[in-house]
Design a protein around this motif. Structure first.
Motif, mmCIF file in Angstrom:
data_model
loop_
_atom_site.group_PDB
_atom_site.id
_atom_site.type_symbol
_atom_site.label_atom_id
_atom_site.label_comp_id
_atom_site.label_asym_id
_atom_site.label_seq_id
_atom_site.Cartn_x
_atom_site.Cartn_y
_atom_site.Cartn_z
ATOM 1 N N TRP A 121 0.415 11.284 -0.795
ATOM 2 C CA TRP A 121 -0.162 10.278 0.107
ATOM 3 C C TRP A 121 -1.639 10.566 0.339
ATOM 4 C CZ3 TRP A 121 0.556 5.574 1.322
ATOM 5 C CH2 TRP A 121 -0.115 5.012 2.411
ATOM 6 N N ASP A 122 -2.478 9.549 0.150
ATOM 7 C CA ASP A 122 -3.900 9.672 0.431
ATOM 8 C C ASP A 122 -4.146 9.113 1.825
ATOM 9 O OD1 ASP A 122 -6.646 9.535 0.622
ATOM 10 O OD2 ASP A 122 -6.929 8.616 -1.354
ATOM 11 N N PRO A 123 -4.568 9.946 2.776
ATOM 12 C CA PRO A 123 -4.758 9.487 4.155
ATOM 13 C C PRO A 123 -5.775 8.355 4.285
ATOM 14 C CG PRO A 123 -5.392 11.807 3.927
ATOM 15 C CD PRO A 123 -4.859 11.357 2.619
ATOM 16 N N LYS A 124 -6.595 8.147 3.266
ATOM 17 C CA LYS A 124 -7.526 7.019 3.298
ATOM 18 C C LYS A 124 -6.776 5.682 3.284
ATOM 19 C CE LYS A 124 -10.993 9.568 0.730
ATOM 20 N NZ LYS A 124 -11.557 9.728 -0.613
ATOM 21 N N ASN A 125 -5.508 5.713 2.921
ATOM 22 C CA ASN A 125 -4.699 4.494 2.862
ATOM 23 C C ASN A 125 -4.148 4.064 4.207
ATOM 24 O OD1 ASN A 125 -5.052 4.055 0.115
ATOM 25 N ND2 ASN A 125 -3.371 5.413 -0.407
ATOM 26 N N GLY A 126 -4.450 4.807 5.259
ATOM 27 C CA GLY A 126 -4.078 4.307 6.558
ATOM 28 C C GLY A 126 -3.403 5.250 7.513
ATOM 29 N N VAL A 127 -2.818 6.328 7.060
ATOM 30 C CA VAL A 127 -2.152 7.255 7.966
ATOM 31 C C VAL A 127 -2.669 8.640 7.640
ATOM 32 C CG1 VAL A 127 0.057 8.218 8.694
ATOM 33 C CG2 VAL A 127 -0.088 5.812 8.056
ATOM 34 N N LYS A 128 -3.183 9.299 8.646
ATOM 35 C CA LYS A 128 -3.762 10.639 8.431
ATOM 36 C C LYS A 128 -2.667 11.677 8.318
ATOM 37 C CE LYS A 128 -8.103 9.227 9.316
ATOM 38 N NZ LYS A 128 -8.205 8.079 8.532
ATOM 39 N N ILE B 146 0.837 -1.206 0.000
ATOM 40 C CA ILE B 146 0.000 0.000 0.000
ATOM 41 C C ILE B 146 0.869 1.253 0.000
ATOM 42 C CG2 ILE B 146 -1.672 1.330 1.361
ATOM 43 C CD1 ILE B 146 -2.941 -1.361 2.103
ATOM 44 N N ALA B 147 2.001 1.208 0.672
ATOM 45 C CA ALA B 147 2.879 2.378 0.753
ATOM 46 C C ALA B 147 3.375 2.822 -0.618
ATOM 47 C CB ALA B 147 4.061 2.085 1.675
ATOM 48 N N VAL B 148 3.574 1.879 -1.542
ATOM 49 C CA VAL B 148 4.094 2.232 -2.866
ATOM 50 C C VAL B 148 3.011 2.259 -3.949
ATOM 51 C CG1 VAL B 148 6.410 1.374 -2.349
ATOM 52 C CG2 VAL B 148 4.746 -0.162 -3.421
ATOM 53 N N LYS B 149 1.817 1.893 -3.586
ATOM 54 C CA LYS B 149 0.720 1.770 -4.555
ATOM 55 C C LYS B 149 0.349 3.120 -5.179
ATOM 56 C CE LYS B 149 -4.005 0.044 -4.855
ATOM 57 N NZ LYS B 149 -5.101 -0.535 -4.076
ATOM 58 N N GLY B 150 0.142 3.089 -6.494
ATOM 59 C CA GLY B 150 -0.376 4.247 -7.198
ATOM 60 C C GLY B 150 0.619 5.369 -7.443
ATOM 61 N N LEU B 151 1.888 5.104 -7.248
ATOM 62 C CA LEU B 151 2.909 6.135 -7.415
ATOM 63 C C LEU B 151 3.535 6.012 -8.803
ATOM 64 C CD1 LEU B 151 3.887 8.215 -5.320
ATOM 65 C CD2 LEU B 151 5.775 6.700 -4.818
ATOM 66 N N SER B 152 3.631 7.109 -9.503
ATOM 67 C CA SER B 152 4.293 7.093 -10.813
ATOM 68 C C SER B 152 5.809 7.045 -10.610
ATOM 69 C CB SER B 152 3.925 8.352 -11.603
ATOM 70 O OG SER B 152 4.561 9.486 -11.036
ATOM 71 N N GLN C 76 9.298 5.592 6.458
ATOM 72 C CA GLN C 76 9.967 6.653 5.706
ATOM 73 C C GLN C 76 9.267 6.902 4.366
ATOM 74 O OE1 GLN C 76 13.986 4.959 5.719
ATOM 75 N NE2 GLN C 76 14.656 6.828 6.787
ATOM 76 N N ILE C 77 8.848 5.834 3.713
ATOM 77 C CA ILE C 77 8.154 5.966 2.431
ATOM 78 C C ILE C 77 6.897 6.821 2.599
ATOM 79 C CG2 ILE C 77 6.773 4.691 0.729
ATOM 80 C CD1 ILE C 77 8.933 2.446 0.937
ATOM 81 N N ILE C 78 6.142 6.531 3.628
ATOM 82 C CA ILE C 78 4.910 7.287 3.858
ATOM 83 C C ILE C 78 5.227 8.743 4.201
ATOM 84 C CG2 ILE C 78 2.893 7.491 5.371
ATOM 85 C CD1 ILE C 78 2.972 4.359 5.398
#
Length: 178
Positions: A171-178, A51-57, A160-162
């Motif tokens: 980062w979309d906070p819906k992915n787990g970290v606000k 999830i941390a790397v998902k959706g990143l160009s 660190q990635i987040i």
């Protein structure tokens, strides 16, 4: 009796029931698998790598803050590299050649291979889990500390990635970290 007491009691009982339904690791293999999966693809206490790397160009993966901190791509490559090295040793294989300069494990990231880096990180995490799932008890006990270090190392760099993604605004906070 206060009116809130029945609601509190119901909440308490449902939490107890939930805790019983959630299967806790009961042996070393299950514990190690739970740790590896929590940093790979199981959303639990923190965001896993997938999830941390998902959706990143690739361009977003290359971005850094200009203050000497690593990019998401560098961090993901570093994790992939060290997880591969560790897996090779666990299997009794010779790991890839390495000069000993840890900077290389970050700096070999290339935007052209971003998609491949993400896939390889996922694959090596899966392969580590398969190794734990099939290792004999003696080898598992002998390797337990290494496997726990792998999980801790992964969790550290996922954080660190987040952080980098938050700084970047990707980062979309819906992915787990606000």
């Amino acid at each position: 009796m206060p009116k809130q007491f029945p609601v509190f009691l119901l909440l308490l009982l449902s939490l107890h029931s939930y805790a019983q339904d959630k299967k806790a690791p009961t042996n070393l293999r299950d514990l190690l698998l739970a740790e590896l999966r929590s940093t790979h693809n199981n959303e639990e206490w923190f965001v896993p790598a997938n999830i941390a790397v998902k959706g990143l160009s690739a361009e977003q993966a290359k971005w850094n803050d200009g203050k000497g901190n690593h990019s998401v791509g560098q961090l993901a490559y570093h994790l992939m590299f060290w997880n591969r090295q560790s897996l090779a040793r666990l299997k009794g294989e010779t790991p890839d050649k390495f000069s000993g300069n840890n900077d290389e494990t970050f700096n070999n990231f290339d935007t052209k291979s971003w998609t491949e880096t993400v896939q390889q990180l996922d694959q090596v995490c899966t392969d580590l889990e398969k190794w734990v799932d099939t290792a004999d008890e003696a080898k598992l006990k002998e390797s337990a500390q290494t496997l726990m270090h792998i999980s801790t190392h992964n969790a550290y760099h996922i954080g660190q990635i987040i952080y980098v993604r938050k700084e970047q605004g990707s980062w979309d906070p819906k992915n787990g970290v606000k």
